[in-house]
Enzyme design. Structure first.
Site: not given
Lengths: 232, 232
Positions: B52, B124
């Site tokens: 992320d 992610e």
């Protein structure tokens, strides 16, 4: 670039900008640009956008690698404790960035220079400028000096639960017996000091002392974790 | 590591993992780990935390450099349009990551495999794994293939205001006259097509065609911006 700022950054952080205009940009607020039109000045906001993302990334990677047993939720909480207005503002003050900002007169009178929100922005814009000028490794070096040591100084301890972390660390390879033992309890009722030890499979791995039993156990767990890390 | 996944990643993205266990971790949900205890499996959540931050950073740097005149507020909005559950989930589908996830039976029955929130997480975690295994350059190469082209395909155009960007670009060095001219208006009332041109100091720099005058002008501005960038 202001030569005093350049000198201090070189002395304090061993950072020497190749492109001084990036540094000017990082320390200049829009109010100053508005008061000095036609000078082609830039203000910090765009480079702050970049610095914000760079800091998130650098802090995330550091805690991800440093705490290999911390679950995602706790990593996220810890990052939130490190990457926020209050802590970035305090880092900015520590680095004397409050002295470096170029402000318009109105903002100066309104004491913007000491405002947490501005100082946080400036911390980010400075990091964005370092990144643009010198790349990610220099940012990491700076973070190792200014941000990461705060973890060892216990600055973010409230976001940590050393007892849980210890449990997760030692039980990663199977069940282990963890016990906390109260070693002593001293002092007057209103200022009592507790000393606790953590025993792992009967071996004392850490001792902590504090004004509550709970905190003493947390400190004992923290010491045990540090010791275990050294063994690895 | 599943050899089919390894093969496809090599073919589609030229990514060959050195440490296949990172890839396993990235594509494994907790529900699967719970159903296969004592195998030392890891689930994706920690590595998703890292991915992320890596994605935020890579996207931020790209748009920061690509749009040197976009102010912070618009950079932030554009990043938010690119870095969110919906777009990451769509990228994950495009990369066939939905086929790669290891789920527990209950989650499989609940159709978790097609859930945006899970696909976003997996996108992610995959990027986190690529970063850990091969570093930031490989992540950027992957983003150049999967994420950044969407900007040219107009995927995030609603978050853009090409007319404003054009104005900021051409007026950066002083006042310039920008005019939009309707070139033609054709077709039936309920399906009309507008053709507009943008004139900069009298010179036609871009033409756009759309079903509304406003959109035609935006496309004309976009063409002008592309032309100006080529000149630089």
């Amino acid at each position: 670039m202001d030569s005093k700022i350049g000198k201090e950054l070189a002395q304090n952080f061993n950072i020497v900008f190749k492109d001084g205009s990036l540094l000017d940009e990082a320390f200049t607020q829009a109010s100053y640009v508005n008061e000095h039109p036609n000078q082609g000045l830039k203000f910090y906001e765009r480079i702050e956008f970049l610095g914000d993302a760079v800091l998130q990334f650098v802090v995330s990677e550091y805690i991800f690698k440093r705490y290999p047993n911390l679950p995602q939720g706790r990593l996220t909480r810890l990052r939130a404790a490190m990457v926020n207005e209050e802590s970035f503002a305090s880092f900015a003050r520590e680095c004397h960035f409050n002295e470096y900002i170029r402000l318009g007169k109105g903002e100066e009178l309104a004491h913007a220079r000491e405002r947490d929100s501005l100082l946080c922005d400036i911390f980010e814009s400075f990091v964005g400028a370092v990144y643009m000028d010198q790349g990610i490794d220099k940012v990491i070096t700076f973070a190792k000096q200014v941000i990461f040591p705060k973890l060892d100084q216990g600055r973010f301890d409230e976001y940590f639960d050393h007892k849980t972390e210890l449990q997760e660390t030692v039980q990663a390879d199977g069940p282990v017996n963890i016990e906390y033992k109260l070693l002593s309890e001293e002092g007057p009722e209103n200022d009592r000091t507790f000393k606790s030890a953590v025993m792992i499979d009967g071996e004392e791995l850490g001792v902590g002392q504090a004004h509550s039993k709970k905190h003493a156990e947390q400190l004992a767990a923290r010491e045990a974790l540090l010791r275990l890390k050294k063994q690895h």
